[in-house]
Design a protein around this motif. Structure first.
Motif, short mmCIF file in Angstrom:
data_model
loop_
_atom_site.label_atom_id
_atom_site.label_comp_id
_atom_site.label_asym_id
_atom_site.label_seq_id
_atom_site.Cartn_x
_atom_site.Cartn_y
_atom_site.Cartn_z
N PHE A 70 0.89 -1.17 0.00
CA PHE A 70 0.00 0.00 0.00
C PHE A 70 0.92 1.21 0.00
CE2 PHE A 70 -2.42 3.32 2.13
CZ PHE A 70 -3.71 3.17 1.65
N ALA A 71 1.06 1.83 -1.19
CA ALA A 71 2.05 2.89 -1.36
C ALA A 71 1.34 4.22 -1.52
CB ALA A 71 2.90 2.60 -2.59
N ALA A 72 1.64 5.16 -0.62
CA ALA A 72 0.87 6.40 -0.57
C ALA A 72 1.76 7.62 -0.68
CB ALA A 72 0.10 6.45 0.75
N ASN A 73 1.24 8.61 -1.39
CA ASN A 73 1.87 9.94 -1.44
C ASN A 73 0.83 10.91 -0.89
OD1 ASN A 73 2.88 12.45 -2.07
ND2 ASN A 73 3.56 11.89 -4.12
N ILE A 74 1.10 11.45 0.29
CA ILE A 74 0.09 12.20 1.04
C ILE A 74 0.44 13.67 1.11
CG2 ILE A 74 -1.09 12.38 3.28
CD1 ILE A 74 -1.52 9.62 2.14
N GLU A 75 -0.59 14.50 1.03
CA GLU A 75 -0.43 15.93 1.32
C GLU A 75 -1.35 16.27 2.49
OE1 GLU A 75 -0.57 19.18 -1.89
OE2 GLU A 75 -2.40 19.50 -0.74
N VAL A 76 -0.80 16.94 3.48
CA VAL A 76 -1.62 17.36 4.62
C VAL A 76 -1.66 18.87 4.68
CG1 VAL A 76 0.37 17.18 6.22
CG2 VAL A 76 -1.95 17.20 7.14
N THR A 77 -2.85 19.42 4.95
CA THR A 77 -3.01 20.86 5.18
C THR A 77 -3.74 21.02 6.50
OG1 THR A 77 -3.30 21.16 2.80
CG2 THR A 77 -3.84 23.03 4.20
N VAL A 78 -3.14 21.73 7.44
CA VAL A 78 -3.86 22.00 8.69
C VAL A 78 -4.19 23.49 8.72
CG1 VAL A 78 -2.69 20.12 9.89
CG2 VAL A 78 -1.82 22.45 10.14
N ALA A 79 -5.38 23.81 9.27
CA ALA A 79 -5.81 25.20 9.32
C ALA A 79 -6.28 25.54 10.72
CB ALA A 79 -6.94 25.42 8.31
N GLY A 80 -6.17 26.81 11.08
CA GLY A 80 -6.67 27.24 12.38
C GLY A 80 -6.30 28.69 12.65
N GLU A 81 -7.20 29.41 13.31
CA GLU A 81 -6.90 30.80 13.71
C GLU A 81 -5.71 30.82 14.66
OE1 GLU A 81 -7.62 33.86 12.80
OE2 GLU A 81 -8.82 33.01 11.18
N ALA A 82 -5.53 29.72 15.39
CA ALA A 82 -4.42 29.64 16.36
C ALA A 82 -3.06 29.81 15.69
CB ALA A 82 -4.47 28.30 17.09
N PHE A 83 -3.01 29.59 14.38
CA PHE A 83 -1.72 29.72 13.68
C PHE A 83 -1.45 31.14 13.21
CE2 PHE A 83 -2.99 25.20 12.89
CZ PHE A 83 -2.05 24.65 13.75
N ARG A 84 -2.44 32.05 13.37
CA ARG A 84 -2.27 33.42 12.86
C ARG A 84 -1.01 34.09 13.44
NH1 ARG A 84 -5.29 36.51 9.68
NH2 ARG A 84 -7.00 35.02 9.73
#
Ligand SMILES: O=c1[nH]c(=O)c2[nH]c(=O)[nH]c2[nH]1
Length: 325
Positions: free
Chosen positions: A45-59
């Motif tokens: 099982f071969a995966a190429n993943i992209e993750v995006t995290v979002a949040g006002e806490a990162f402002r």
């Protein structure tokens, strides 16, 4: 790169590669006449993943350079890879759901997480034992043909997590049908140089996206509801074979209706298609129906269409009426 429509600060990691051996097998899918697909052994099982995290806490990390709540994208890579080791499901959709929820569990400062995964294709080779050829359980060939992809976005709400986006895709399927395709009846005016064509070879590139009515049915833990990219591929090719095409527009509509009528758990199917029809070089080969073609010159045409359940129901009723005549 994922778009961030809400303008909530977001960041993430792309091209996270994770190759898992011996994931539990996917079995128990609904087998359809148009496809020999019965499941995936998941030896690889071969995966190429992209993750995006979002949040006002990162402002403040953007506005002040305050990294106190920043999870390093390097840690995100490790998080994804290690979760592929603990994942007990059978599909990319399931893995993305599992890992997205784990991100929200672990880091309170993340308000929503989007994971996109390409399932890298490794085809099982054959082995010969006592003159009998059977699929090898050990050797696979990396394939750079069409690819399946899944996307999931999960948001943290006041009391729970909510799937806010779910899509499964087959990308870059390239199909040629050597005859049985026409394109005629289009607008003819002072800009028209294209002749009407009653029988062209049609070479198309397709991206097909499908969405389930109930998000959880995409994950694969109810395999009878899971629709595999291999089945979508085989169904598209089979419809192409059977249809006297009038245009790519009409072809993708018919493919979309068939997909929705065979898999009623899906809500809609959307298409991005491209026309790469070959240019004719030699028309008449003596004693042969053959011809010689070459690659078309740029530019290329494209189509965008989303087929709904309403379209599929209409098509089915029309088909039934025609068959009854
Ligand atoms: O299937 C097609 N659709 C079009 O809209 C188009 N336009 C064109 O030039 N060739 C084609 N083919």
């Amino acid at each position: 790169m994922s778009k961030n429509h809400q303008a909530t600060p977001a960041y993430g990691k792309g091209s996270v590669l994770a190759y898992r051996t011996y994931l539990p097998s996917l079995t128990g899918v609904k087998v359809i006449p148009e496809s020999s697909f019965k499941g995936r052994e998941n030896i690889l099982f071969a995966a190429n993943i992209e993750v995006t995290v979002a949040g006002e806490a990162f402002r403040p990390s953007f506005s002040e350079g305050d990294n106190s709540l920043v999870v390093a994208t390097d840690s995100m890579k490790n998080f994804i890879q290690r979760h592929l080791g603990t994942f007990q499901g059978t599909t990319m959709e399931g893995f993305l759901d599992y890992t997205a929820r784990a991100f929200l569990d672990k880091y309170d400062q993340i308000s929503s997480v989007e994971l996109k995964g390409d399932l890298l294709s490794f085809e099982q080779m054959d082995r010969t034992m006592s003159e009998e050829r059977t699929p090898s359980q050990l050797v696979f060939k990396q394939s750079n043909n069409e690819q399946s992809q899944a996307t999931i976005q999960i948001e943290r709400t006041a009391s729970e997590y909510e799937i806010t986006k779910q899509q499964s895709s087959l990308k870059d399927l390239q199909l040629i049908k050597v005859q049985g395709n026409s394109f005629s009846g289009f607008v003819r005016d002072e800009y028209t140089t294209l002749p009407e064509d009653s029988n062209r070879p049609l070479f198309i590139y397709l991206n097909i996206h499908w969405t389930y009515e109930h998000n959880h049915e995409a994950l694969g833990d109810q395999p009878a509801k899971y629709v595999a990219a291999e089945q979508i591929r085989d169904l598209a090719a089979s419809i192409f074979d059977q249809t006297q095409t009038k245009s790519i527009q009409h072809l993708i509509y018919v493919i979309g209706c068939s997909i929705l009528n065979i898999f009623p758990q899906l809500l809609y199917v959307s298409f991005e298609s491209q026309n790469h029809t070959w240019d004719l070089i030699v028309d008449d080969i003596p004693n042969s129906e053959g011809k010689v073609y070459t690659e078309p010159r740029p530019p290329y045409g494209f189509q965008l269409f989303t087929v709904t359940r309403e379209d599929a129901a209409k098509e089915k009723a029309q088909h039934a009426a025609e068959s009854a005549q």
